[in-house]
Design a protein around this motif. Structure first.
Motif, PDB file in Angstrom:
ATOM      1  N   ALA A 137       0.821  -1.208   0.000  1.00  0.00           N
ATOM      2  CA  ALA A 137       0.000   0.000   0.000  1.00  0.00           C
ATOM      3  C   ALA A 137       0.858   1.261   0.000  1.00  0.00           C
ATOM      4  N   LEU A 138       1.946   1.244   0.733  1.00  0.00           N
ATOM      5  CA  LEU A 138       2.831   2.413   0.768  1.00  0.00           C
ATOM      6  C   LEU A 138       3.449   2.679  -0.607  1.00  0.00           C
ATOM      7  N   LEU A 139       3.820   1.623  -1.315  1.00  0.00           N
ATOM      8  CA  LEU A 139       4.474   1.783  -2.611  1.00  0.00           C
ATOM      9  C   LEU A 139       3.505   2.152  -3.724  1.00  0.00           C
ATOM     10  N   THR A 140       2.244   1.839  -3.541  1.00  0.00           N
ATOM     11  CA  THR A 140       1.272   2.116  -4.604  1.00  0.00           C
ATOM     12  C   THR A 140       0.287   3.216  -4.223  1.00  0.00           C
ATOM     13  N   GLU A 141      -0.306   3.116  -3.038  1.00  0.00           N
ATOM     14  CA  GLU A 141      -1.369   4.034  -2.654  1.00  0.00           C
ATOM     15  C   GLU A 141      -0.843   5.429  -2.305  1.00  0.00           C
ATOM     16  N   VAL A 142       0.266   5.503  -1.589  1.00  0.00           N
ATOM     17  CA  VAL A 142       0.779   6.824  -1.183  1.00  0.00           C
ATOM     18  C   VAL A 142       1.120   7.698  -2.394  1.00  0.00           C
ATOM     19  N   PRO A 143       1.863   7.222  -3.391  1.00  0.00           N
ATOM     20  CA  PRO A 143       2.120   8.070  -4.567  1.00  0.00           C
ATOM     21  C   PRO A 143       0.839   8.512  -5.269  1.00  0.00           C
ATOM     22  N   VAL A 144      -0.157   7.626  -5.344  1.00  0.00           N
ATOM     23  CA  VAL A 144      -1.433   7.989  -5.975  1.00  0.00           C
ATOM     24  C   VAL A 144      -2.119   9.092  -5.182  1.00  0.00           C
ATOM     25  N   GLN A 145      -2.153   8.947  -3.866  1.00  0.00           N
ATOM     26  CA  GLN A 145      -2.785   9.960  -3.020  1.00  0.00           C
ATOM     27  C   GLN A 145      -2.054  11.297  -3.099  1.00  0.00           C
ATOM     28  N   LEU A 146      -0.739  11.261  -3.140  1.00  0.00           N
ATOM     29  CA  LEU A 146       0.028  12.504  -3.225  1.00  0.00           C
ATOM     30  C   LEU A 146      -0.215  13.222  -4.550  1.00  0.00           C
ATOM     31  N   ARG A 147      -0.275  12.467  -5.639  1.00  0.00           N
ATOM     32  CA  ARG A 147      -0.555  13.086  -6.935  1.00  0.00           C
ATOM     33  C   ARG A 147      -1.935  13.738  -6.939  1.00  0.00           C
ATOM     34  N   ALA A 148      -2.922  13.059  -6.350  1.00  0.00           N
ATOM     35  CA  ALA A 148      -4.278  13.587  -6.331  1.00  0.00           C
ATOM     36  C   ALA A 148      -4.363  14.868  -5.515  1.00  0.00           C
ATOM     37  N   VAL A 149      -3.646  14.921  -4.403  1.00  0.00           N
ATOM     38  CA  VAL A 149      -3.667  16.113  -3.555  1.00  0.00           C
ATOM     39  C   VAL A 149      -2.896  17.260  -4.203  1.00  0.00           C
ATOM     40  N   ASN A 150      -1.708  16.985  -4.695  1.00  0.00           N
ATOM     41  CA  ASN A 150      -0.827  18.059  -5.172  1.00  0.00           C
ATOM     42  C   ASN A 150      -1.283  18.669  -6.497  1.00  0.00           C
ATOM     43  N   ARG A 151      -1.990  17.908  -7.309  1.00  0.00           N
ATOM     44  CA  ARG A 151      -2.435  18.480  -8.595  1.00  0.00           C
ATOM     45  C   ARG A 151      -3.491  19.563  -8.405  1.00  0.00           C
ATOM     46  N   MET A 152      -4.132  19.571  -7.240  1.00  0.00           N
ATOM     47  CA  MET A 152      -5.152  20.576  -6.959  1.00  0.00           C
ATOM     48  C   MET A 152      -4.670  21.639  -5.973  1.00  0.00           C
ATOM     49  N   ALA A 153      -3.437  21.511  -5.484  1.00  0.00           N
ATOM     50  CA  ALA A 153      -2.944  22.420  -4.447  1.00  0.00           C
ATOM     51  C   ALA A 153      -2.020  23.474  -5.061  1.00  0.00           C
ATOM     52  N   SER A 154      -1.939  24.608  -4.402  1.00  0.00           N
ATOM     53  CA  SER A 154      -1.014  25.656  -4.827  1.00  0.00           C
ATOM     54  C   SER A 154       0.414  25.208  -4.548  1.00  0.00           C
TER      55      SER A 154
END
Length: 291
Positions: free
Chosen positions: A75-92
């Motif tokens: 989960a750390l190797l797959t889910e964390v990068p996905v979650q970070l991309r989803a958050v950062n693409r919408m953040a300043s």
């Protein structure tokens, strides 16, 4: 204090948290909690199997030893990068979140003040704070750098379970006030830090343990000794040039005068041991004609 019990230790830390203002820090903490919860849920680890400690810019999770460490790593190797991309693409740009992570196992006790106590936990915190892991995150494009302890690598990673590519983990040694800590970094190992990879370079045979280069004995010449000359192709002797005496040096003077040891030498002479002569002088054989 409770008796120490076996736990899986998960640590996640926000990069450059202290550089943000209060509003941004509050936002980053919400994102950190959300990413952590989603990741643990995807690994099948619910709230009954974990105990959380808040450290401001980081979160510490003590996970029940019966929970699957394999599922957690996957989960750390797959889910964390996905979650970070989803958050950062919408953040300043000022609200981008990047994480360092450590997974370790060991024994942890809880004291009378609800504090966590244990050398295994201390070692995990040292890994999280290591300059090598910080440098690895700076060089990453996916906003996440993960390090696992030696025990986690031995028990889980090295066996190559699905979703956990063993070849992507590299051995490193982290310097700490408790001594050197051996761990395994996921992804490329950064260079130019106090900590170091255990993979030696290929440009120094003394470090990698290889044999010296051809013609190199690996030893330094004795003080005052001439270094050995590099072997090269032998030059054919000229038939018109007699060989020089063994160990000697040939001097040739054409024209003029020269003095040796107080004697003036000149003229066409060979083998002069003293006195005064005139003309050309050849010492030790030169290929010139006899006077």
């Amino acid at each position: 204090m409770t008796d120490p019990v076996s736990r899986t230790i998960l640590l996640l830390d926000i990069e450059k948290y202290s550089d943000r203002d209060d509003v941004e820090q509050a936002y980053l903490r919400r994102m950190l909690y959300d990413i952590t919860d989603r990741t643990l849920e995807s690994a099948g680890i619910d709230e009954r199997l974990r105990l959380r400690a808040d450290r401001g810019d980081s979160v510490m999770e003590l996970i029940d030893a019966n929970a699957s460490v394999t599922a957690l790593l996957r989960a750390l190797l797959t889910e964390v990068p996905v979650q970070l991309r989803a958050v950062n693409r919408m953040a300043s740009s000022s609200a981008q979140i990047r994480l360092r992570g450590v997974v370790a196992t060991g024994y942890v006790a809880i004291d009378d003040h609800d504090g966590w106590v244990g050398s295994d936990l201390n070692h995990a915190c040292r890994l999280l704070d290591a300059q090598l892991l910080r440098a690895a995150l700076r060089e990453r494009a996916n906003d996440f750098a993960l390090c696992v302890s030696e025990g986690v690598h031995t028990g889980i990673v090295r066996h190559g379970h699905p979703g956990i590519p063993a070849e992507d983990f590299h051995p490193v040694t982290v310097d700490s006030k408790n001594g050197a800590l051996r761990a395994w970094l996921h992804g490329p190992v950064p260079h130019g830090t106090d900590d170091h990879s255990e993979t030696r370079g290929t440009d120094d045979h003394s470090e990698k343990g290889g044999a010296p280069a051809p013609g190199d004995s690996g030893e330094s010449p004795a003080p005052g000794a001439e270094p050995p000359a590099s072997p090269g192709p032998a030059s054919p002797a000229s038939p018109a040039s007699p060989a020089a005496p063994p160990g000697g040096v040939v001097f040739q003077f054409n024209g003029g005068s020269a003095t040796f040891g107080g004697s003036l030498v000149g003229g066409d002479q060979h083998g002069v041991s003293g006195g005064q002569v005139t003309g050309d002088v050849h010492l030790g054989g030169s290929g010139g004609e006899s006077a």
